[in-house]
Design a protein around this motif. Structure first.
Motif, short mmCIF file in Angstrom:
data_model
loop_
_atom_site.label_atom_id
_atom_site.label_comp_id
_atom_site.label_asym_id
_atom_site.label_seq_id
_atom_site.Cartn_x
_atom_site.Cartn_y
_atom_site.Cartn_z
N HIS A 118 2.80 2.38 -21.58
CA HIS A 118 2.51 3.34 -20.51
C HIS A 118 3.64 4.36 -20.33
O HIS A 118 3.38 5.51 -19.98
CB HIS A 118 2.26 2.59 -19.19
CG HIS A 118 0.93 1.92 -19.12
ND1 HIS A 118 0.75 0.61 -19.52
CD2 HIS A 118 -0.29 2.37 -18.74
CE1 HIS A 118 -0.53 0.29 -19.38
NE2 HIS A 118 -1.18 1.33 -18.91
N SER B 244 4.94 -2.45 -22.18
CA SER B 244 3.71 -1.75 -22.53
C SER B 244 4.06 -0.32 -22.96
O SER B 244 5.21 0.12 -22.85
CB SER B 244 2.74 -1.71 -21.33
OG SER B 244 3.10 -0.67 -20.43
N LEU C 156 3.03 7.60 -22.52
CA LEU C 156 1.82 8.42 -22.41
C LEU C 156 2.15 9.77 -21.77
O LEU C 156 2.75 9.83 -20.70
CB LEU C 156 0.76 7.70 -21.59
CG LEU C 156 0.07 6.51 -22.25
CD1 LEU C 156 -0.82 5.78 -21.24
CD2 LEU C 156 -0.76 6.95 -23.45
N ILE D 18 -2.55 -0.43 -23.35
CA ILE D 18 -3.07 0.80 -22.73
C ILE D 18 -4.56 1.00 -23.01
O ILE D 18 -5.16 1.96 -22.52
CB ILE D 18 -2.30 2.04 -23.23
CG1 ILE D 18 -2.43 2.18 -24.75
CG2 ILE D 18 -0.84 1.98 -22.81
CD1 ILE D 18 -1.85 3.47 -25.30
N GLN E 209 -7.54 2.12 -20.57
CA GLN E 209 -7.61 3.46 -20.00
C GLN E 209 -8.41 4.44 -20.87
O GLN E 209 -8.69 5.56 -20.43
CB GLN E 209 -6.20 4.05 -19.84
CG GLN E 209 -5.33 3.30 -18.86
CD GLN E 209 -3.94 3.93 -18.76
OE1 GLN E 209 -2.93 3.25 -18.78
NE2 GLN E 209 -3.89 5.25 -18.65
#
Length: 399
Positions: free
Chosen positions: A183, A181, A186, A232, A235
């Motif tokens: 993540h 992913s 970020l 993602i 979120q």
């Protein structure tokens, strides 16, 4: 007959590159000076905060009185309130239930600001749109897909120092066998509500790797970024993609990952011709992509006149032609050619970040009004894609 000009060898080009790098380094040393971490200095008085939150000043005071909200800081000398931060305004929205988030079953808007031509205002639009949405209380992610990393720099990160291509950018994810992913990439920013996936020059290598693997793994290559965005998306309310200004594999991946497009088009002959070519190439490309994993549809595709100068008759004439040719496809708002934007950009900043006396000039107020008009129109289009917002839109007379 030989030229009277001396030939330019690789040695001279290397020297030219070195001198250019020196200039860039000096500029970045000024903007990214040690210990000068970028901060958001915006403060809002209680009247403005009440307008942003959608409640009365009394309701805010009452919530502070009963402990639901914390009072803002006070100046140690004058003992007067220094104003509310954006984080505190969002806390008010949370307490009063006025955060504009989408419902969990509404799709996140994945908006690509895309044109294959450079210099049309993509990064300017991405930066200002993201901050407009953050001021409204939306959860925003900006994904910088351009190795030039202009948007990354606008958010206070030095692409050459603060960003590791092997850890912080899209590059590891796009490589075969990369993370599951996005993540890992970020990064929080100094803007409450905005996360960033940064870029740097190392992302340029992805173009070559993608091209080399396209014949063997077309579906994986084209859908990899879309898979990452989906990993993602829960979120965020809005994900903004800033692609490179070229028809390459990353740009195609952005077209595949997005569910809405905003196309900046300056109203001059050369740039508008390039935009027409972009639309033609996009049509041709999208007609072929279904062979590699299915068709792609968009919630909306809009053209925005960017770098518009109302004092130039040629701009006005071309804008009228654009409105006539694309009556349903143009944003009504335009991105004006503004010295206010240029001056802010020179300091790797945006109009929304300016504070103090600079915000009280008529030039600033006009520019802010233009930017807000663009933001409101894109916000309305966004909310129309969310079923949970339809009832409120009908009540507001907007649907």
């Amino acid at each position: 007959m030989t030229s009277v000009l001396p030939s330019v060898s690789l040695t001279e080009l290397t020297q030219l590159t070195s001198r250019a790098s020196t200039v860039i380094q000096r500029l970045r040393e000024r903007v990214f000076s040690p210990g000068n971490e970028k901060q958001l200095n915006l403060r809002f008085n209680v009247r403005t905060a009440a307008e942003m939150v959608g409640r009365t000043e009394k309701a805010i005071r009452d919530a502070e009185g009963d402990g639901r909200l914390q009072e803002p800081d006070k100046d140690p000398e004058t003992k007067r309130r220094t104003g509310y931060t954006l984080g505190q305004v969002n806390q008010m929205r949370d307490v009063f239930g006025t955060l504009p988030h989408r419902a969990s079953d509404d799709p996140a808007l994945v908006l690509a600001v895309q044109n294959f031509k450079g210099g049309v205002g993509k990064s300017t639009i991405v930066s200002h749109l993201s901050q407009f949405f953050a001021l409204k209380g939306y959860r925003v992610c900006v994904i910088d897909c351009d190795s030039q990393a202009s948007t990354t720099a606008m958010f206070g990160m030095n692409p050459d120092i603060d960003v590791d291509e092997e850890e912080d950018t899209l590059y590891p994810f796009l490589r075969h066998g990369g993370p599951k992913s996005l993540h890992y990439a970020l990064r929080a920013t100094y803007w409450p509500g905005i996360a960033l996936i940064p870029a740097n020059l190392g992302l340029y290598d992805a173009e070559y790797e993608f091209a080399a693997r396209m014949a063997r793994e077309p579906t994986f290559i084209l859908d990899r970024l879309r898979d990452g965005v989906e990993s993602i998306a829960d979120q965020f309310d809005i994900i903004l993609l800033d692609p490179p200004p070229a028809l390459g594999m990353l740009s195609l991946s952005v077209l595949r990952a997005a569910n809405a497009l905003l196309i900046p088009a300056p109203p001059n002959n050369i740039d508008f011709a390039s935009t027409a070519h972009f639309l033609k190439m996009m049509e041709s490309t999208l007609s072929e992509l279904p062979e590699h994993g299915g068709a792609r549809e968009y919630n909306f595709v809009k053209i925005i006149a960017s770098k518009m100068n109302d004092q130039k008759s040629a701009h006005l004439a071309i804008k009228r032609m654009m409105d006539a040719v694309f009556p349903q496809d143009m944003l009504q708002a335009t991105l004006k050619d503004s010295a206010e934007i240029d001056n802010a950009t020179a300091n790797l900043s945006t109009v929304y970040e300016l504070t103090g006396p600079a915000t009280r000039t008529e030039t600033h107020k006009r520019c802010r009004a233009y930017l807000d008009a663009v933001g409101r129109e894109v916000e309305l289009l966004t909310r129309k894609t969310w079923p949970s917002h339809h009832k409120a839109l009908r009540k507001e007379g907007l649907l």
